[in-house]
Motif scaffolding. Structure first.
Motif, PDB file in Angstrom:
ATOM      1  N   PRO A 158      -3.899 -66.393 -34.294  1.00 50.68           N
ATOM      2  CA  PRO A 158      -4.311 -66.215 -32.920  1.00 50.68           C
ATOM      3  C   PRO A 158      -5.443 -64.903 -32.924  1.00 50.68           C
ATOM      4  N   LYS A 159      -5.313 -64.062 -34.109  1.00 49.92           N
ATOM      5  CA  LYS A 159      -6.168 -62.635 -34.114  1.00 49.92           C
ATOM      6  C   LYS A 159      -7.677 -62.895 -33.692  1.00 49.92           C
ATOM      7  N   HIS A 160      -8.224 -63.610 -34.199  1.00 50.25           N
ATOM      8  CA  HIS A 160      -9.793 -63.482 -33.737  1.00 50.25           C
ATOM      9  C   HIS A 160      -9.976 -64.414 -32.456  1.00 50.25           C
ATOM     10  N   TYR A 161      -9.108 -64.964 -31.757  1.00 46.26           N
ATOM     11  CA  TYR A 161      -9.507 -65.233 -30.749  1.00 46.26           C
ATOM     12  C   TYR A 161      -9.522 -64.066 -29.436  1.00 46.26           C
ATOM     13  N   LEU A 162      -9.113 -62.939 -29.909  1.00 44.63           N
ATOM     14  CA  LEU A 162      -9.337 -61.619 -28.825  1.00 44.63           C
ATOM     15  C   LEU A 162      -9.887 -60.785 -29.756  1.00 44.63           C
ATOM     16  N   PHE A 163     -10.521 -59.720 -29.196  1.00 47.56           N
ATOM     17  CA  PHE A 163     -11.192 -58.437 -29.791  1.00 47.56           C
ATOM     18  C   PHE A 163      -9.877 -57.469 -29.630  1.00 47.56           C
ATOM     19  N   PRO A 164     -10.032 -56.371 -30.461  1.00 52.04           N
ATOM     20  CA  PRO A 164      -8.936 -55.382 -30.381  1.00 52.04           C
ATOM     21  C   PRO A 164      -9.303 -54.482 -29.005  1.00 52.04           C
ATOM     22  N   VAL A 165      -8.254 -54.182 -28.425  1.00 47.47           N
ATOM     23  CA  VAL A 165      -8.506 -53.108 -27.405  1.00 47.47           C
ATOM     24  C   VAL A 165      -8.789 -51.613 -28.020  1.00 47.47           C
ATOM     25  N   GLN A 184      -9.209 -46.304 -25.302  1.00 48.58           N
ATOM     26  CA  GLN A 184      -9.039 -46.930 -23.907  1.00 48.58           C
ATOM     27  C   GLN A 184      -7.359 -46.828 -23.662  1.00 48.58           C
ATOM     28  N   ILE A 185      -6.583 -47.316 -24.914  1.00 45.74           N
ATOM     29  CA  ILE A 185      -5.153 -47.476 -24.836  1.00 45.74           C
ATOM     30  C   ILE A 185      -4.751 -45.935 -24.704  1.00 45.74           C
ATOM     31  N   GLN A 186      -5.437 -45.061 -25.278  1.00 46.39           N
ATOM     32  CA  GLN A 186      -4.715 -43.642 -24.951  1.00 46.39           C
ATOM     33  C   GLN A 186      -5.120 -43.167 -23.574  1.00 46.39           C
ATOM     34  N   ARG A 187      -6.245 -43.489 -22.925  1.00 46.45           N
ATOM     35  CA  ARG A 187      -6.459 -43.139 -21.815  1.00 46.45           C
ATOM     36  C   ARG A 187      -5.624 -44.007 -20.656  1.00 46.45           C
ATOM     37  N   ASN A 188      -5.311 -44.964 -20.951  1.00 45.77           N
ATOM     38  CA  ASN A 188      -4.363 -45.921 -20.103  1.00 45.77           C
ATOM     39  C   ASN A 188      -3.336 -46.647 -20.797  1.00 45.77           C
ATOM     40  N   GLY A 209      -1.667 -51.326 -23.517  1.00 43.54           N
ATOM     41  CA  GLY A 209      -1.018 -51.577 -24.561  1.00 43.54           C
ATOM     42  C   GLY A 209       0.156 -52.660 -24.144  1.00 43.54           C
ATOM     43  N   PRO A 210       0.666 -53.388 -25.197  1.00 47.24           N
ATOM     44  CA  PRO A 210       0.440 -53.073 -26.444  1.00 47.24           C
ATOM     45  C   PRO A 210      -1.108 -53.799 -27.091  1.00 47.24           C
ATOM     46  N   GLN A 211      -1.351 -53.446 -28.047  1.00 50.55           N
ATOM     47  CA  GLN A 211      -2.802 -53.959 -28.624  1.00 50.55           C
ATOM     48  C   GLN A 211      -2.509 -55.445 -28.547  1.00 50.55           C
ATOM     49  N   ASN A 212      -3.795 -56.218 -28.790  1.00 47.58           N
ATOM     50  CA  ASN A 212      -3.841 -57.775 -28.862  1.00 47.58           C
ATOM     51  C   ASN A 212      -3.278 -58.038 -30.002  1.00 47.58           C
ATOM     52  N   PRO A 213      -2.592 -59.355 -30.269  1.00 46.61           N
ATOM     53  CA  PRO A 213      -1.892 -60.043 -31.422  1.00 46.61           C
ATOM     54  C   PRO A 213      -2.726 -59.836 -32.974  1.00 46.61           C
ATOM     55  N   GLY A 214      -2.154 -59.259 -33.799  1.00 42.55           N
ATOM     56  CA  GLY A 214      -2.803 -59.162 -34.966  1.00 42.55           C
ATOM     57  C   GLY A 214      -3.927 -58.060 -35.167  1.00 42.55           C
ATOM     58  N   TRP A 215      -3.958 -57.305 -34.088  1.00 45.73           N
ATOM     59  CA  TRP A 215      -4.735 -55.851 -34.037  1.00 45.73           C
ATOM     60  C   TRP A 215      -3.965 -54.852 -34.263  1.00 45.73           C
ATOM     61  N   GLU A 216      -2.388 -54.811 -34.284  1.00 45.98           N
ATOM     62  CA  GLU A 216      -1.626 -53.714 -34.150  1.00 45.98           C
ATOM     63  C   GLU A 216      -1.899 -52.579 -35.239  1.00 45.98           C
TER      64      GLU A 216
END
Length: 168
Positions: free
Chosen positions: A142-149, A153-157, A161-168
């Motif tokens: 399912p990784k490529h159905y979503l872009f990575p965050v 942006q995760i550091q600011r907020n 998190g957590p990161q989208n599946p496959g982008w960890e």
């Protein structure tokens, strides 16, 4: 000194094309179809309005059913044709959960249709004789159905998190 066009985009006095009426009409027809509430009246207000402007045969739900054609497939084909080269196709494929299409080989014309057959004789083709233009593409489900965050942006907020599946 020449000013970059990119830096001027938000300062332009002209209206900038964002979405065509055709996209709005096709999205409406698709939504009604997915809801199960699409009627011939809806088709007339959307798809047939687009077809009428070019003198194309009108879409009739009764004809589709009589010919065993799938309504969803026909509406999606209508989007593919009407919105060709407008940057919508990838997002449509993702929305429809057909990501494997993005990993498939890109094909061109049939070798047998070449005006000068000797010019295409050494070019790779599939089992049906279509020239393979690009191969080796990947689509990871399912990784490529979503872009990575973005990490910033995760550091600011951290609540993002957590990161989208496959982008960890």
């Amino acid at each position: 000194m020449e000013v970059s066009t990119v830096s001027q985009v938000t300062k332009d006095q002209n209206d900038i094309h964002v979405m065509r009426l055709a996209e709005v009409l096709l999205t409406y027809a698709e939504a009604k179809m997915e809801q199960g509430t699409l009627t011939q009246g809806d088709i007339d207000l959307t798809i047939n309005k687009l077809r009428d402007r070019v003198g194309m045969k009108r879409m009739l739900l009764t004809e589709l059913a009589a010919n065993g054609q799938d309504l969803r497939t026909e509406i999606r084909r209508e989007r593919r044709i009407e919105l060709a080269r407008e940057g919508q196709r990838r997002y449509d494929i993702i929305r429809w959960k057909q990501g494997s299409l993005l990993g498939a080989d890109v094909k061109g014309m049939k070798k047998s249709l070449a005006a000068v057959p000797s010019q295409v004789s050494n070019i790779a083709a599939d089992a049906n004789g279509y020239i393979i233009v690009m191969t080796g593409r990947q689509f990871v489900d399912p990784k490529h159905y979503l872009f990575p965050v973005p990490l910033t942006q995760i550091q600011r907020n951290p609540a993002l998190g957590p990161q989208n599946p496959g982008w960890e």
